[in-house]
Design a protein around this motif. Structure first.
Motif, PDB file in Angstrom:
ATOM      1  N   ALA A  24     -59.335 -55.528 -20.881  1.00 39.56           N
ATOM      2  CA  ALA A  24     -59.151 -55.101 -22.580  1.00 39.56           C
ATOM      3  C   ALA A  24     -58.857 -56.327 -23.029  1.00 39.56           C
ATOM      4  N   ARG A  25     -59.630 -57.741 -22.889  1.00 38.65           N
ATOM      5  CA  ARG A  25     -59.890 -59.137 -24.027  1.00 38.65           C
ATOM      6  C   ARG A  25     -60.712 -58.368 -25.016  1.00 38.65           C
ATOM      7  N   ASP A  26     -61.746 -56.793 -24.577  1.00 39.31           N
ATOM      8  CA  ASP A  26     -62.585 -57.137 -25.933  1.00 39.31           C
ATOM      9  C   ASP A  26     -63.036 -55.888 -27.039  1.00 39.31           C
ATOM     10  N   LEU A  27     -61.407 -55.290 -26.446  1.00 37.40           N
ATOM     11  CA  LEU A  27     -61.507 -54.052 -27.685  1.00 37.40           C
ATOM     12  C   LEU A  27     -61.501 -54.088 -28.956  1.00 37.40           C
ATOM     13  N   PHE A  28     -61.611 -53.320 -29.805  1.00 38.62           N
ATOM     14  CA  PHE A  28     -61.016 -53.426 -30.607  1.00 38.62           C
ATOM     15  C   PHE A  28     -60.561 -51.912 -30.949  1.00 38.62           C
ATOM     16  N   ILE A  29     -59.255 -52.088 -30.999  1.00 35.70           N
ATOM     17  CA  ILE A  29     -58.251 -50.995 -30.944  1.00 35.70           C
ATOM     18  C   ILE A  29     -58.062 -49.750 -32.116  1.00 35.70           C
ATOM     19  N   LYS A  30     -58.284 -48.629 -32.300  1.00 33.38           N
ATOM     20  CA  LYS A  30     -57.798 -47.722 -33.125  1.00 33.38           C
ATOM     21  C   LYS A  30     -56.475 -48.272 -33.914  1.00 33.38           C
ATOM     22  N   GLU A  31     -56.465 -48.586 -35.000  1.00 34.43           N
ATOM     23  CA  GLU A  31     -55.010 -47.813 -35.728  1.00 34.43           C
ATOM     24  C   GLU A  31     -54.272 -46.676 -36.497  1.00 34.43           C
ATOM     25  N   ASP A  32     -52.873 -46.736 -36.009  1.00 34.51           N
ATOM     26  CA  ASP A  32     -52.539 -46.097 -36.005  1.00 34.51           C
ATOM     27  C   ASP A  32     -52.442 -45.290 -35.010  1.00 34.51           C
ATOM     28  N   LEU A  33     -52.466 -45.631 -33.817  1.00 34.84           N
ATOM     29  CA  LEU A  33     -52.583 -44.518 -32.088  1.00 34.84           C
ATOM     30  C   LEU A  33     -51.669 -44.683 -31.937  1.00 34.84           C
ATOM     31  N   LYS A  34     -50.671 -43.239 -31.444  1.00 30.65           N
ATOM     32  CA  LYS A  34     -50.144 -42.850 -30.962  1.00 30.65           C
ATOM     33  C   LYS A  34     -50.536 -42.328 -29.631  1.00 30.65           C
ATOM     34  N   ILE A  35     -49.977 -42.620 -28.477  1.00 31.92           N
ATOM     35  CA  ILE A  35     -50.153 -42.279 -27.264  1.00 31.92           C
ATOM     36  C   ILE A  35     -48.407 -41.624 -26.251  1.00 31.92           C
ATOM     37  N   VAL A  36     -48.836 -41.104 -25.603  1.00 30.85           N
ATOM     38  CA  VAL A  36     -47.855 -40.091 -25.305  1.00 30.85           C
ATOM     39  C   VAL A  36     -48.066 -39.769 -23.661  1.00 30.85           C
ATOM     40  N   ALA A  37     -46.846 -40.937 -22.734  1.00 30.91           N
ATOM     41  CA  ALA A  37     -47.193 -40.727 -21.408  1.00 30.91           C
ATOM     42  C   ALA A  37     -45.883 -40.195 -20.814  1.00 30.91           C
ATOM     43  N   ILE A  38     -46.264 -38.997 -20.007  1.00 31.59           N
ATOM     44  CA  ILE A  38     -44.922 -37.814 -19.767  1.00 31.59           C
ATOM     45  C   ILE A  38     -45.690 -37.492 -18.377  1.00 31.59           C
ATOM     46  N   GLY A  39     -44.543 -37.031 -17.950  1.00 25.71           N
ATOM     47  CA  GLY A  39     -44.722 -36.806 -16.124  1.00 25.71           C
ATOM     48  C   GLY A  39     -43.458 -37.648 -15.223  1.00 25.71           C
ATOM     49  N   ASP A  40     -43.310 -37.437 -14.487  1.00 29.31           N
ATOM     50  CA  ASP A  40     -42.258 -37.856 -13.593  1.00 29.31           C
ATOM     51  C   ASP A  40     -42.468 -39.519 -13.103  1.00 29.31           C
ATOM     52  N   SER A  41     -42.081 -40.192 -11.689  1.00 25.56           N
ATOM     53  CA  SER A  41     -41.724 -41.831 -11.722  1.00 25.56           C
ATOM     54  C   SER A  41     -42.764 -42.187 -11.939  1.00 25.56           C
ATOM     55  N   LEU A  42     -44.282 -42.002 -11.675  1.00 23.28           N
ATOM     56  CA  LEU A  42     -44.877 -42.498 -11.635  1.00 23.28           C
ATOM     57  C   LEU A  42     -45.124 -42.779 -13.580  1.00 23.28           C
ATOM     58  N   THR A  43     -45.014 -42.222 -13.954  1.00 23.49           N
ATOM     59  CA  THR A  43     -44.773 -42.790 -15.898  1.00 23.49           C
ATOM     60  C   THR A  43     -44.082 -43.420 -16.215  1.00 23.49           C
ATOM     61  N   GLN A  44     -42.846 -42.895 -15.447  1.00 25.45           N
ATOM     62  CA  GLN A  44     -41.676 -44.014 -15.309  1.00 25.45           C
ATOM     63  C   GLN A  44     -41.741 -45.593 -15.175  1.00 25.45           C
TER      64      GLN A  44
END
Length: 310
Positions: free
Chosen positions: A89-109
């Motif tokens: 992911a070294r060449d990524l230009f990532i958006k400003e103010d990005l919010k990611i929500v991960a939800i679910g079971d033990s694979l998310t934990q």
């Protein structure tokens, strides 16, 4: 003769069911899968998180491992697990103010991650934080060990989770494995393929309700459902029906997703097939280890790339 044949069949079914449940430790603290919300589980998780953040003064005072030595004691495999994802992911230009929500079971934990970094979600977060081209990124992890679709629906009534989902730019979900295991538990002494088939409609309806509720809270954020892999091969590679069960539930998940424009399916079954010894946690051979989560993180990153880049 009939009596002995019946006895042998019963013993075989009982043994298979016993080992499946014993090995699949999405809820090791309590055998009944539906009792995941017990305070004991929450306290255990909180205690682990607290202890991992506190220095061990006795180690330092007695000539034990310091912080640098502990870091150096990580195996090459652990370091590779994180380095490879960061490199990809070294060449990524990532958006400003990005919010990611991960939800679910033990694979998310992140259960099984020997680095205690939060599994695939933690790897993504580490990856983004080390990217000099990233804007401010917030990743919230609502993974809970043992969660089934019905329990996730209940948790979505929480105002904290509802608010996070409303504000999310991307939503990631892992769910379904414990629905499969509930069938195993409910049919412990007479497990049949048809038992899983009869439970599929309920799973499909609940998953569809989860997606509808999320879409109702946030009509803009793309939703990504991560599929199931087959952890049974390590124990029962001579029983093809167990692999078919996972394929069935992945197919049902895709059918639900196809009803919604903003929802996408991320397959991971192929990542683990034939690589169970390298990618599954040696404590149970069901949850991913840090290398398994690395593979998941790379796959997820590949799918969400267009949504996070500027």
């Amino acid at each position: 003769m009939k009596f002995w044949k019946w006895s042998a069949t019963f013993a075989l079914a009982f043994t298979i069911a016993f080992f499946i449940i014993a090995a699949f430790v999405y809820e090791p603290s309590s055998f009944p899968l539906e009792q995941d919300n017990s305070p004991a589980v929450t306290e255990e998780v909180e205690e682990d998180q607290t202890s991992s953040n506190e220095p061990n003064s006795s180690d330092d005072e007695n000539g034990g491992l310091g912080a640098n030595e502990k870091e150096g004691s990580l195996s090459e495999g652990l370091r590779e697990a994180f380095t490879a994802v960061i490199d990809s992911a070294r060449d990524l230009f990532i958006k400003e103010d990005l919010k990611i929500v991960a939800i679910g079971d033990s694979l998310t934990q992140g259960v099984g991650d020997g680095t205690d970094n939060g599994g695939y979600v933690g790897i993504l977060e580490e990856n983004f934080n080390n990217n000099q081209r990233s804007g401010e990124i917030e990743i919230i992890n609502y993974g809970k060990r043992g969660n089934r679709t019905d329990q996730l629906l209940q948790r979505m009534e929480s105002e904290e989770i509802r608010t996070s989902l409303r504000e999310a730019d991307i939503i990631l979900i892992t769910i379904g494995a414990n629905d499969v295991m509930k069938v195993v538990k409910s049919n412990f002494t007479s497990l049949k393929y048809s038992d899983f088939v009869s439970a599929q409609q309920g799973y499909q309806d609940r998953l569809n309700t989860i997606i509808e509720k999320m879409s109702g809270l946030n009509s803009e954020a793309p939703i990504y459902l991560i599929g199931l892999y087959n952890p049974f091969d390590h124990y029962f590679n001579n029983i093809p029906e167990l692999g078919q069960i996972i394929s069935d539930y992945n197919r049902i998940s895709k059918e639900v997703i196809d009803r919604h424009d903003q929802v996408h399916f991320i397959p991971i079954k192929d990542l683990f097939k034939g690589s169970e010894d390298e990618l599954l946690w040696e404590e149970d051979y069901f949850h991913p280890n840090e290398n398994g989560y690395k593979q998941m993180a790379e796959r997820v990153l590949n799918y969400i790339r267009n949504d996070i880049e500027q």
